[in-house]
Design an enzyme around this catalytic site. Structure first.
Site, PDB file in Angstrom:
ATOM      1  N   ASP A 251       0.828  -1.196   0.000  1.00  0.00           N
ATOM      2  CA  ASP A 251       0.000   0.000   0.000  1.00  0.00           C
ATOM      3  C   ASP A 251       0.866   1.251   0.000  1.00  0.00           C
ATOM      4  O   ASP A 251       2.036   1.226   0.411  1.00  0.00           O
ATOM      5  CB  ASP A 251      -0.911   0.022   1.231  1.00  0.00           C
ATOM      6  CG  ASP A 251      -2.049  -0.978   1.133  1.00  0.00           C
ATOM      7  OD1 ASP A 251      -2.227  -1.545   0.046  1.00  0.00           O
ATOM      8  OD2 ASP A 251      -2.749  -1.199   2.136  1.00  0.00           O
ATOM      9  N   LYS A 273      -4.066   3.119  -2.530  1.00  0.00           N
ATOM     10  CA  LYS A 273      -5.300   3.830  -2.839  1.00  0.00           C
ATOM     11  C   LYS A 273      -5.229   5.199  -2.177  1.00  0.00           C
ATOM     12  O   LYS A 273      -4.687   5.352  -1.096  1.00  0.00           O
ATOM     13  CB  LYS A 273      -6.519   3.059  -2.312  1.00  0.00           C
ATOM     14  CG  LYS A 273      -6.761   1.735  -3.021  1.00  0.00           C
ATOM     15  CD  LYS A 273      -7.977   1.040  -2.447  1.00  0.00           C
ATOM     16  CE  LYS A 273      -8.351  -0.168  -3.273  1.00  0.00           C
ATOM     17  NZ  LYS A 273      -7.277  -1.167  -3.316  1.00  0.00           N
ATOM     18  N   MET A 386      -9.514   7.116   8.227  1.00  0.00           N
ATOM     19  CA  MET A 386      -9.679   7.757   6.905  1.00  0.00           C
ATOM     20  C   MET A 386     -10.723   8.866   6.943  1.00  0.00           C
ATOM     21  O   MET A 386     -11.549   8.997   6.042  1.00  0.00           O
ATOM     22  CB  MET A 386     -10.059   6.701   5.859  1.00  0.00           C
ATOM     23  CG  MET A 386      -8.995   5.633   5.674  1.00  0.00           C
ATOM     24  SD  MET A 386      -9.511   4.244   4.637  1.00  0.00           S
ATOM     25  CE  MET A 386     -10.546   3.319   5.781  1.00  0.00           C
TER      26      MET A 386
END
Length: 487
Positions: A251, A273, A386
Site C-alpha cells: 500500500d 489507494k 480515513m
C-alpha cells in the site's frame, strides 16, 4: 538528513594502501590491511615496535619522514590518516581529495571519504556494521549482539557453499529455484553437522540435498499487516514473510522504514489507494496476486495497519480461495491501537470508556450508513479511520445525534512515525483545528473522554498541539444545548 553511506567490500589483494602514522592506531589499521592481502605503505618519522617488526620483515614499506603529498602519487588505492596531529590528518585528507582517492581519517567522520566498519568475521562470511562514523561505540555494541547470533558454523557453511557454487548453479539455474534450495538447506541438518565438526558428513548432506528432487513449488500469498509505520511494531512472522517474498504488493502508506526490512531483490509494486490522487483498482490488485502466484512466486500483500480492519483483507482472501491460491495471514497492529498508544491515549479506561468503536469515514456513503445515535452514546471511545476529509460532517452528525460539543478529540497524524503530530481539542473545534494545523492524511481521529489524556500521558515525539477558538467553533459552542451537554 544526510545520505547513507554506500556499503562496499573492497578487494585490496596485491594493491597498495598508504597509512600515514606510526603509532598504535596505525599499527591496528596496517594489520587489518595485511589480513586483507593489501600492500601497506606506512609513512611516519618513527614506527611503533610492531610496525618496525613488520618493516624489518618486509611485510610493509616504510616511508620515513613527515607526510609528503607526493606519497599519494605512488599508485595507491586507498589512504588512511592515523596520526595524533589534526593538522596532519587534515592535510592528508585534502591531498587525497585533490587526487580523487578515498581517505579514512581515524575518528574524524567529516574528513573521511570512506569509513572502516565494525566487522563480524566468520571465515569468508563478513558482516559489516557502520554508524556513518558518528557513533562507533553503537556499531561495536551491535557487533557484539551479532557475534552471539552467528557462530563459526556459518563461516564453514559459506566455505562449503563457495566450493560447490558451480554445481549448485548448474543444478538450479533459475534464481527462484536456487533461493528455495538454500532456504531448505539452512533449515535442514547441515549447520548442525558443521557445528559438530562433521565436515565430510556435511558435504555429503549438501550433495544429497542437491540431488533430491526439488518439490514442485506452488505460488502463494501472505497477507501481512505492516502496522502504522514504526518498523519495530512488525511481528516476527511479518519479518519472515518479507524476507522470503519474491513479490511485494504494498500500500501507499506502508512506511519506507518497513519496506527496507524486506528482501532487497524482491519485486516491489505499489498498489495504494488515495482519495485525492492515483489509486489502484481492487480488481487490478486481485489480478496481480493471481498472476504472480500462478507463476510460482511467493507474494506478500503488505497492508498498512491490519489487513482485516478496513483493509479489504477479507475480499482478497475470498478472491484467492475462489481461484485455488494458497494463502496465510499475518496480523498487524492496527492504527487505532498503535496511534493511540504512541499518543498516550488508552482506548478504554475504567473511569471514562467501557466501549470502543472503530469506524471508517472513507466516503460520504459510509458516513450515511452509520448509526450516529449509537456513536453519540457516553462512556465510549470512537476511532475514525480515513476521516480527514470528512471532519466537518463527522462533527455535524455527532452534534446532531446529541454528543456534547465539549467532547475531547485527538487527531494523530503519522502516528508512531518520527514525524508524528497530535492535535487535541473539543468536538466543536474539530474541523477548524485540523485546518489551522494543516493536518494531512494519514491521520486518525479519536473522540471521547480518553482523548483528553493525551496531554497528561504523551511520551512519544512532541507534546500535543491545541485547537484555538475560531468563529465557526464558537458558533458550534453556542448551538442549542443537548442532553449530553447538560450531563
Amino acid at each position: 538528513m544526510d545520505s547513507p553511506l554506500f556499503p562496499l567490500f573492497a578487494d585490496l589483494k596485491g594493491r597498495a594502501v598508504l597509512v600515514v602514522g606510526g603509532g598504535a592506531v596505525a599499527e591496528r589499521k596496517t594489520e587489518a590491511l595485511l589480513r586483507a592481502g593489501a600492500l601497506p605503505r606506512v609513512g611516519a618519522p618513527a614506527l611503533s615496535p610492531g610496525l618496525q617488526q613488520l618493516a624489518d620483515a618486509d611485510h610493509i614499506q616504510w616511508l620515513n619522514g613527515q607526510f609528503d603529498p607526493a606519497w599519494l602519487d605512488q599508485a595507491v588505492w586507498l589512504v588512511i590518516a592515523a596520526t595524533d596531529d589534526n593538522a596532519i590528518n587534515r592535510s592528508v585528507a585534502e591531498a587525497a581529495e585533490a587526487r580523487r582517492l578515498f581517505v579514512n581519517v581515524v575518528d574524524d567522520a567529516a574528513l573521511s571519504g570512506f569509513h572502516v566498519p565494525a566487522v563480524v568475521e566468520r571465515g569468508p562470511l563478513q558482516i559489516a556494521i557502520s554508524s556513518g562514523g558518528g557513533a562507533p561505540m553503537v556499531a561495536r555494541h551491535v557487533r557484539r549482539q551479532i557475534e552471539e547470533l552467528f557462530d563459526q558454523a556459518w563461516g564453514q557453511l559459506a566455505q562449503l557453499v563457495s566450493r560447490k557454487r558451480g554445481l549448485i548453479r548448474e543444478r538450479f539455474p533459475e534464481l527462484a529455484a536456487r533461493r528455495r534450495f538454500f532456504d531448505r538447506l539452512i533449515e535442514g541438518p547441515l549447520l548442525g553437522l558443521l557445528r559438530a565438526r562433521q565436515s565430510i558428513a556435511a558435504e555429503t548432506q549438501l550433495l544429497l540435498d542437491m540431488a533430491a528432487e526439488a518439490p514442485a513449488h506452488a505460488g502463494s500469498v501472505v497477507l501481512v499487516g505492516a502496522g502504522s509505520g514504526d518498523p519495530g511494531l512488525l511481528t516476527l512472522n511479518a519479518l519472515r514473510a518479507l524476507n522470503q517474498a519474491d513479490v511485494i504488493l504494498h500500500d501507499r502508506l506502508v512506511s519506507a522504514d518497513v519496506l527496507q526490512l524486506a528482501r532487497r531483490d524482491a519485486d516491489f509494486i505499489e498498489v495504494g489507494k488515495s482519495a485525492q490522487g492515483h489509486s489502484t483498482a481492487q480488481e487490478h490488485i486481485h489480478a496481480l496476486m493471481l498472476e504472480h502466484a500462478r507463476a510460482g512466486k511467493r507474494v506478500v500483500r503488505l497492508k498498512g495497519g491490519d489487513a482485516f480492519v478496513f483493509g479489504r483483507g477479507g475480499e482478497e482472501l475470498q478472491f484467492l480461495r475462489s481461484h485455488g491460491i494458497a494463502f496465510e495471514v499475518v496480523p498487524g497492529i492496527t492504527a487505532a491501537l498503535a496511534c493511540a498508544a504512541y499518543a498516550g491515549i488508552p482506548l478504554t479506561h475504567r473511569d471514562h470508556a467501557q466501549q470502543l468503536r472503530l469506524v471508517t469515514a472513507h466516503c460520504k456513503d459510509s458516513l450515511d450508513t452509520l448509526d450516529w445515535p449509537a456513536l453519540a452514546q457516553p462512556r465510549q471511545t470512537l476511532v475514525f479511520y480515513m476521516g480527514v476529509a470528512a471532519l466537518a460532517q463527522i462533527r455535524s452528525h455527532l452534534l446532531g445525534a446529541g454528543l456534547a460539543a465539549s467532547t475531547p478529540f485527538a487527531l494523530i497524524e503519522n502516528g508512531s512515525r518520527a514525524n508524528q503530530r497530535v492535535i487535541s481539542g473539543q468536538l466543536r473545534q474539530l474541523p477548524d483545528a485540523a485546518a489551522q494545523h494543516q493536518v494531512q492524511s494519514p491521520a486518525l481521529l479519536i473522540l471521547g473522554d480518553v482523548a483528553a489524556l493525551a496531554d497528561e500521558l504523551h511520551w512519544f515525539g512532541a507534546a500535543p498541539l491545541h485547537a484555538t477558538p475560531t468563529v465557526s467553533s464558537l458558533s458550534a459552542k453556542t448551538a442549542p444545548p443537548t442532553l449530553a451537554d447538560a450531563a
